[in-house]
Scaffold this active site. Structure first.
Site, PDB file in Angstrom:
ATOM      1  N   SER A 182      43.925  34.997  45.502  1.00  0.00           N
ATOM      2  CA  SER A 182      44.426  36.171  44.773  1.00  0.00           C
ATOM      3  C   SER A 182      43.681  37.441  45.167  1.00  0.00           C
ATOM      4  O   SER A 182      43.894  38.486  44.556  1.00  0.00           O
ATOM      5  CB  SER A 182      44.316  35.940  43.259  1.00  0.00           C
ATOM      6  OG  SER A 182      42.957  35.829  42.866  1.00  0.00           O
TER       7      SER A 182
ATOM      8  N   GLU B  44      37.644  27.800  42.497  1.00  0.00           N
ATOM      9  CA  GLU B  44      37.737  29.263  42.620  1.00  0.00           C
ATOM     10  C   GLU B  44      37.511  29.779  44.046  1.00  0.00           C
ATOM     11  O   GLU B  44      38.205  30.683  44.482  1.00  0.00           O
ATOM     12  CB  GLU B  44      36.749  29.956  41.676  1.00  0.00           C
ATOM     13  CG  GLU B  44      37.087  29.797  40.201  1.00  0.00           C
ATOM     14  CD  GLU B  44      38.390  30.493  39.775  1.00  0.00           C
ATOM     15  OE1 GLU B  44      38.985  31.244  40.571  1.00  0.00           O
ATOM     16  OE2 GLU B  44      38.829  30.233  38.635  1.00  0.00           O
TER      17      GLU B  44
ATOM     18  N   HIS C 248      46.036  29.671  40.882  1.00  0.00           N
ATOM     19  CA  HIS C 248      45.878  28.301  40.393  1.00  0.00           C
ATOM     20  C   HIS C 248      47.172  27.510  40.306  1.00  0.00           C
ATOM     21  O   HIS C 248      47.186  26.317  40.600  1.00  0.00           O
ATOM     22  CB  HIS C 248      45.242  28.310  38.995  1.00  0.00           C
ATOM     23  CG  HIS C 248      43.835  28.796  38.976  1.00  0.00           C
ATOM     24  ND1 HIS C 248      42.777  28.029  39.407  1.00  0.00           N
ATOM     25  CD2 HIS C 248      43.294  29.976  38.584  1.00  0.00           C
ATOM     26  CE1 HIS C 248      41.645  28.719  39.269  1.00  0.00           C
ATOM     27  NE2 HIS C 248      41.931  29.905  38.778  1.00  0.00           N
TER      28      HIS C 248
ATOM     29  N   HIS D 261      45.879  36.671  39.119  1.00  0.00           N
ATOM     30  CA  HIS D 261      44.920  35.676  39.608  1.00  0.00           C
ATOM     31  C   HIS D 261      45.265  34.276  39.106  1.00  0.00           C
ATOM     32  O   HIS D 261      45.330  33.322  39.887  1.00  0.00           O
ATOM     33  CB  HIS D 261      43.494  36.032  39.175  1.00  0.00           C
ATOM     34  CG  HIS D 261      42.557  34.868  39.291  1.00  0.00           C
ATOM     35  ND1 HIS D 261      41.966  34.497  40.480  1.00  0.00           N
ATOM     36  CD2 HIS D 261      42.160  33.942  38.374  1.00  0.00           C
ATOM     37  CE1 HIS D 261      41.234  33.411  40.286  1.00  0.00           C
ATOM     38  NE2 HIS D 261      41.340  33.046  39.028  1.00  0.00           N
TER      39      HIS D 261
HETATM   40 FE    FE Z   1      40.428  31.342  38.236  1.00  0.00          FE
END
Ligand code: FE
Ligand code: PHE
Length: 261
Positions: free
Chosen positions: A192, A173, A132, A127
């Protein structure tokens, strides 16, 4: 440190940074990472924002095995001045904000277990890295996250972290972006996710609202299921612009208002 967190915090310094210790990953872990990456690779051409797709194409080794953070930090430093630091998992707010405010992105070292292939509540290396890190190659996103980190330290002084954390949740997010190709995802939790990445764009059930700073700060979120509400930005420039004003009076006003769902 909260006892339910999975990582090994015993060797972390005050800034929570640890050695990635890349040699300790097993071949099973590299294979699991590769399988996770391959599943996302089929989805991202349709669902990811162009900035993410552009960045991942520059990280050629990103899908072969769990990346070596140092090898990714090098081009990242050159591109936007960011680097990756390894951490045992979730870290306290002050440590997290301090890293961001210094253009360091904390990435969890451990990988999920095979039975968590489809869903995991705590962020793992897949993730953190896949969601990110690619966007940190985008100049505007990178600058925005730097400002967010500084804003986090300020929110701590103002007792407003909860409101700022909601903004993060609905943008960094789980944020959506309007693009010439249609609605696309830029939120790391979406990029993700094997299931939510298509759901957030295609499914009729969730609400999709234009980005509204104050509304994101008032909206409660769930960490253990797909989101009921997504917020759509037009561009990272818009996100940067709309989060630039001083939040102090906004926090004061919003903290008296009820939360939204
Ligand atoms: Fe995160
Ligand atoms: N403008 C915010 C403040 O004054 C800081 C911030 C910038 C927060 C970007 C989030 C994102 O607190």
């Amino acid at each position: 440190m909260k006892p339910q967190l999975r990582g090994d915090y015993s060797r972390a310094g005050a800034d929570y940074v640890v050695a990635q210790d890349w040699a300790r990953y097993t071949s099973e872990e590299h294979a699991l990472y590769r399988r996770l990456f391959e599943r996302q690779s089929k989805l991202v051409p349709r669902y990811a924002c162009p900035e993410w797709i552009e960045a991942i194409s520059r990280l050629e080794s990103a899908g072969r095995e769990i990346p070596r953070f140092e090898e990714v930090s090098r081009p990242l430093r050159a591109a936007t001045g960011w680097e990756i630091v390894a951490v045992p998992g979730l870290i306290p707010d002050d440590a997290f904000f301090t890293h961001l405010a210094n253009r360091r992105f904390p990435v969890t070292v451990w990988l999920r277990r095979p039975e968590e292939f489809d869903y995991i509540v705590e962020p793992d290396v897949f993730h953190d890295f896949l969601g990110h890190v690619p966007l940190l190659f985008d100049r505007v996103y990178a600058d925005h996250l730097h400002e967010y980190g500084k804003g986090g330290l300020k929110a701590m002084r103002l007792d407003a972290v909860k409101m700022l954390a909601r903004l993060y949740w609905f943008t960094i997010e789980f944020g959506l972006m309007r693009t010439p190709l249609g609605i696309r995802a830029y939120g790391a939790g979406l990029l993700s996710s094997g299931g939510e990445l298509a759901y957030c764009v295609d499914d009729a059930r969730p609400r999709r609202r234009p980005f509204d700073l104050e509304r994101t700060m008032r909206t409660e979120y769930q960490i253990d299921r797909y989101q009921d509400t997504y917020f759509i930005i037009d561009s990272f420039e818009q996100l940067m612009r709309e989060t630039a004003p001083d939040f102090t009076p906004i926090y004061e006003r919003l903290r008296k208002l009820p939360a939204l769902r």
